[in-house]
Scaffold this active site. Structure first.
Site, PDB file in Angstrom:
ATOM      1  N   ASN A   1      43.256  42.405  70.055  1.00 23.88           N
ATOM      2  CA  ASN A   1      43.772  43.059  68.853  1.00 23.88           C
ATOM      3  C   ASN A   1      43.430  42.197  67.646  1.00 23.88           C
ATOM      4  OD1 ASN A   1      45.515  43.789  66.649  1.00 23.88           O
ATOM      5  ND2 ASN A   1      46.782  44.915  68.094  1.00 23.88           N
TER       6      ASN A   1
ATOM      7  N   THR B   1      46.689  41.133  65.467  1.00 27.11           N
ATOM      8  CA  THR B   1      47.651  40.160  65.999  1.00 27.11           C
ATOM      9  C   THR B   1      46.973  38.840  66.356  1.00 27.11           C
ATOM     10  OG1 THR B   1      47.387  41.082  68.219  1.00 27.11           O
ATOM     11  CG2 THR B   1      49.174  41.955  66.883  1.00 27.11           C
TER      12      THR B   1
ATOM     13  N   GLU C   1      47.347  28.706  71.516  1.00 23.32           N
ATOM     14  CA  GLU C   1      47.441  27.280  71.235  1.00 23.32           C
ATOM     15  C   GLU C   1      46.230  26.682  70.544  1.00 23.32           C
ATOM     16  OE1 GLU C   1      49.999  25.461  74.755  1.00 23.32           O
ATOM     17  OE2 GLU C   1      48.748  27.114  75.411  1.00 23.32           O
TER      18      GLU C   1
END
Ligand code: FES
Ligand code: FES
Lengths: 776, 165
Positions: A670, A673, A743
């Protein structure tokens, strides 16, 4: 100065409602409306008519024994139901030793059996819990519990404790030592070298939702609403500690207000809420104060690191040494593997990586976003910048010149290796070519301008994931799994993946998550949730398509009669021949047609097993496969950070004014996001660079700034427009081509800032955070 | 116990409250309006921002008994294009700071409308404040977002500015 565009552009510009695959599109979050209307409920927000509120009492000594607890005054407070101490608490089963055979054995954040012991192991450990009819009564009474102690000497000064550090041996789950050649000798012989020490302070996650638990017992059945990133760990761990079958424990965490690793383990608040509910026979809510989060939930541990680099005059690395010592709690916590990225990032001819830990009497440390790399990269990437200065080579060139073909330490192959590309893209977007390498060469009035770079590197994990997918005759799809929506857009991503796999529109897919009654989802950690789920969702969707085809193949009159799966594609809410245009007459049929003809209301597929033994065997198989695979491949998300700072010459105030980050994270599910999550890591990294530090009094280990007023996370004004792009190419070795993105983007950020600060000022700061006193 | 009449989102509520109850806890624990969040309970994060007679305040630092008769608006009472803008621009991730960000932004836009300057306003003598990104960031800096959705929030506010509530 070149200016980045104020409005940033995602690299994939496809409108959200475009035809074609849903994966890759910037689809709005499926939970957008509930989160912008206040409807989404978090762990402390489930109403029960007879709810009682719990508050903690924290130890004021660091180590020792409780000699007495006077609860009379607290008990007398109107509305207080119970003051629970080690003298009257129900028993809890002590936590067992962690074993790699059952990952949930790693659930407890500490080994302390709270309120079942008179021992105190750190300053702030919970020593009593007050339960009351109201929040006000609980917190007022908690202040009236008088505790006396026999104090013992404690280790609370990290600088002093380093003398007792012991080497980390390394195992399946922890990196110890890595070695190639004689790095010390190569360093000594290198024509150009740097050898420096870097430090990083303790940090706290500071998710804006503080940890909270609402616990309800019904006989020996337990329901908890929990702020967690690991539903299954919480469920299994509570079952062990309270001596009930895991099947009797239900954990619900539909929405979680951020985690960043802090909600991965099970901490005191969770256990004590359940204990208090047991002791009082009432539903109990333990909503931790911000201070209680600091005192009872571990954060990122402090580190001291040596990085030494040797190179030829051509900039080729001949030696890379990265040694780190970090603190662990005496009652838990793990080594911070600061050398993780240093094993793979650059083609050094000799390598030495070593980790050691020293035990301290503090709340045990825990994972925080990119454990190891987030702070390890500060040292490594600062050192590379120092070497670039020594060599008189551009820091981007120095890095790309040392891009390895195979992992330098162990010869493993990279599933992808695009360091040069992300740097090239980033340099262009940032306008790096215009940089004058001389420190203090650029200014804007009173402000010195500096540009810095650093590499990002993170190896996402894969986790076992069970899902169920149900395709109804009306073409709608329901995906269920007990995974976590902590803000990463996990539900949205899985809706997109299922939509493409089945060939239905995204809004035909509903995703249910965050409840242990669902098939067991992965924990939200190690950047592994999305890819792990994707693998399971694809498998389940595949089975559904096969079943649909099996129904159609036998049916007289079906255009799919006699067709094989390989000839078909899922599109238009059905199965259609791949060799014919989708609209073509008799190319295939919709699921609705197939199911209606067969008289079926729905088709459902489920991965994993409900059977405990089979599930455990499946998990073991998965882990074996994963670890074997890790031996073969280095599978990493990488990136290049470009940072501009402006430093006030008089005050030393550092402002980050521009940021460009280019990443290779495999396929992006996406665009919207993913961009947000990558930006979020950069924002947290900017915090680590410039302000974040949990301050411990070295005499007591007591946290002196346990609040958002004194621990400075970045605010709006600290964050410029962040230009994030990514290559968006599937990783052929990863499920659905996806590498995790949670991360990687924090890795390297602090170094990029410190490198830019050096370029601006000529001052090299080797200790985080880069506060103004370090520049004056 | 003290009796207090709270008007929240247009509805009057009569509550018997411990005088120590904050406005935030009155909303969350006594009225079941959990859309307003508690991130720090000490005025440092902005998650508890609500509007009182159109002005933004941190409800954790307000005692409920002091707000009798005032017009309190929480996220549950907001219906504004800014909310859709947040979804479009991805101005949130976990969503826990979002109610506060939205209420704060609405209060902030009213302050700008009224010509109130901020620390970064260049021309203090001008009656109107230009809502630059720097102004938005400065004025929203009391609302922390640990997920780091700041870019999306600024985009949402910029896109929505000028739309009357
Ligand atoms: S909860 Fe009120 S400002 Fe943080
Ligand atoms: S969206 Fe998570 S704190 Fe802002």
């Amino acid at each position: 100065m070149t200016q980045a565009p104020e409005k940033t552009r995602p690299s994939v510009e496809r409108p959200a409602d475009a035809e074609g695959p849903a994966v890759g599109r910037p689809v709005d979050r499926v939970d957008g409306t509930v989160k912008t209307s206040g409807e989404a409920r978090y762990a402390a927000e489930f109403p029960f008519p007879d709810i009682a509120h719990a508050a903690m009492v924290h130890s004021t000594i660091t180590r020792g024994r409780i000699t007495g607890i006077d609860t009379a005054e607290a008990t007398a407070v109107e509305g207080v139901l119970a003051v629970i101490t080690h003298e009257n608490a129900p028993k809890m089963v002590p936590p067992g030793r962690p074993t790699p055979l059952d990952l949930s054995s790693m659930a407890p954040g500490t080994r302390v059996n709270y309120l079942n012991t008179d021992e105190v192991h750190w300053n702030g450990q919970p020593v009593a819990v007050v339960v009351a009819e109201s929040l006000e009564a609980a917190h007022a009474a908690a202040r009236l519990v008088r505790v006396t102690y026999d104090a013992l000497p404690a280790t609370t000064d990290f600088a002093a404790a380093q003398a007792d550090a012991t080497p980390v041996k390394g195992n399946l789950l922890e990196i110890g030592e890595a070695k190639k050649g004689d790095a010390e000798a190569a360093l000594a012989a290198a024509p150009v070298s740097v050898d420096a020490t870097y430090t990083t302070p303790p940090q706290n996650h500071n998710a804006i939702e503080p940890h909270a638990t609402t616990a309800v017992w019904d006989g020996d059945r337990l329901t908890v609403h929990e702020a967690t990133q690991g539903i299954e760990w919480v469920r299994k761990h509570l079952a062990v500690r309270f001596g009930v079958p895991a099947a009797n424990v239900r954990v619900i965490a539909t929405y979680v207000g951020g985690g960043f690793g802090g909600k991965g383990a099970v901490w005191a608040g969770t256990l004590l809420a359940v204990l208090a509910a047991k002791a009082t026979g009432r539903p109990v809510r333990m909503a931790l104060t911000r201070e209680a989060v600091y005192r009872t939930v571990g954060g990122r541990t402090p580190t001291r690191q040596r990085v030494a680099l040797g190179a030829g005059r051509d900039g080729q690395l001949t030696a890379l040494l990265h040694e780190g010592v970090s603190a662990v709690g005496r009652m838990g916590g793990r080594s911070e593997a600061v050398g993780s990225q240093s094993q793979h990032l650059y083609a050094a001819r000799t390598v030495l990586i070593r980790h050691s830990t020293t035990e301290m009497d503090t709340v045990p440390n825990t994972f925080m976003r990119a454990p190891g790399e987030a702070v390890g990269s500060f040292a490594l990437e600062s050192a590379v910048d120092e070497l670039a200065v020594e060599l008189g080579v551009d820091p981007v060139q120095l890095r790309t010149r040392n891009e390895p073909e195979r992992s330098p330490t162990d010869g493993k192959r990279f599933s992808r290796q695009n360091l040069g590309r992300v740097y090239a893209d980033g340099a262009e977007r940032f306008g790096w070519a215009a940089r004058d390498p001389k420190p203090r060469s650029m200014r804007d009035g009173r402000r010195l301008i500096g540009w810095g770079v650093a590499s990002a590197f993170h190896m996402p994990i894969q986790l076992p994931a069970d899902v169920s997918v149900r395709l109804a005759a009306d073409g709608t799809v329901l995906v269920r799994s007990s995974f976590h929506e902590i803000g990463v857009g996990a539900a949205t991503a899985q809706a997109q993946i299922a939509a493409d796999a089945l060939g239905v529109p995204v809004d035909a897919v509903r995703v249910e998550h965050g409840d242990s009654d669902q098939p067991v989802g992965p924990m939200a950690g190690g950047s592994g949730q999305t890819a792990s789920l994707a693998a399971a969702v694809l498998e389940a969707c595949d089975r559904i398509k096969r079943e649909a085809l099996a129904l159609a193949r036998k049916a007289p009159g079906s255009p799919l009669r006699g067709r094989r799966p390989a000839e078909l594609r899922a599109t238009g809410s059905g199965l259609f021949r791949a060799d014919l245009p989708p609209g073509a007459e008799s190319a295939g049929e919709t699921y609705a047609a197939i199911l209606t003809r067969a008289g079926r209301g729905y088709l459902e597929a489920r991965t994993g097993s409900d059977n405990r033994l089979r599930a455990a065997a499946g998990q073991a198989r998965f882990m074996t496969r994963f670890l074997l695979d890790r031996r073969r491949w280095v599978r990493a998300a990488i990136g290049a950070h470009f940072c501009e700072v402006a430093v006030d010459e008089d005050t030393g105030e550092v402002r980050v004014t521009r940021w460009v980050g280019v990443f290779d994270v495999g396929r992006v599910v996406n665009a919207k996001t993913a961009t947000s999550q990558l930006r979020g890591g950069i924002v947290m990294g900017i915090g680590a660079a410039l302000g974040e530090e949990t301050l411990l009094d070295p005499r007591t280990g007591r946290i002196m700034n346990p609040g958002l007023g004194e621990y400075h996370v970045p605010v709006h004004a600290d964050v410029p427009a962040i230009d994030v792009t990514y290559l968006d190419e599937p990783d052929p070795t990863a499920p659905a081509g996806i590498l995790g993105i949670g991360e990687v983007s924090i890795v390297g950020v602090a170094a990029a800032v410190a490198n830019a600060v050096h370029h601006a000022t000529g001052v090299r700061v080797r200790d985080l955070p880069v506060t103004l006193d370090r520049l004056l | 116990m003290v009796e207090v009449q709270l008007r929240v989102n247009g509805t009057a509520h009569r509550l018997e409250l411990d005088p120590r109850v904050s406005l935030l806890d009155a909303l969350r624990e006594h009225l079941g309006l959990t859309g307003t969040k508690k991130g720090c309970n000490q005025g440092a994060c902005g998650a508890c921002t609500v509007l009182v007679d159109g002005e933004r305040i941190t409800a954790c630092l307000a005692l409920a008994v002091q707000y009798g008769g005032r017009e309190i608006t929480t996220i549950e009472g907001v219906a504004h294009p800014l909310q859709q803008a947040f979804v479009r621009t991805d101005g949130f991730q976990c969503g826990y700071c979002t109610s506060g960000q939205i209420c704060s932004a609405l209060g902030m836009l009213a302050e700008v409308e009224a010509g109130a300057p901020s620390a970064v306003t260049e021309h203090l003598a001008e009656p109107a404040v230009a809502l630059t990104d720097a102004e938005i960031r400065e004025r929203m800096s009391g609302n922390l977002c640990r997920c780091g959705a700041y870019n999306g929030i600024t985009d949402a506010i910029r896109e929505t500015a000028g739309v009357p509530s």
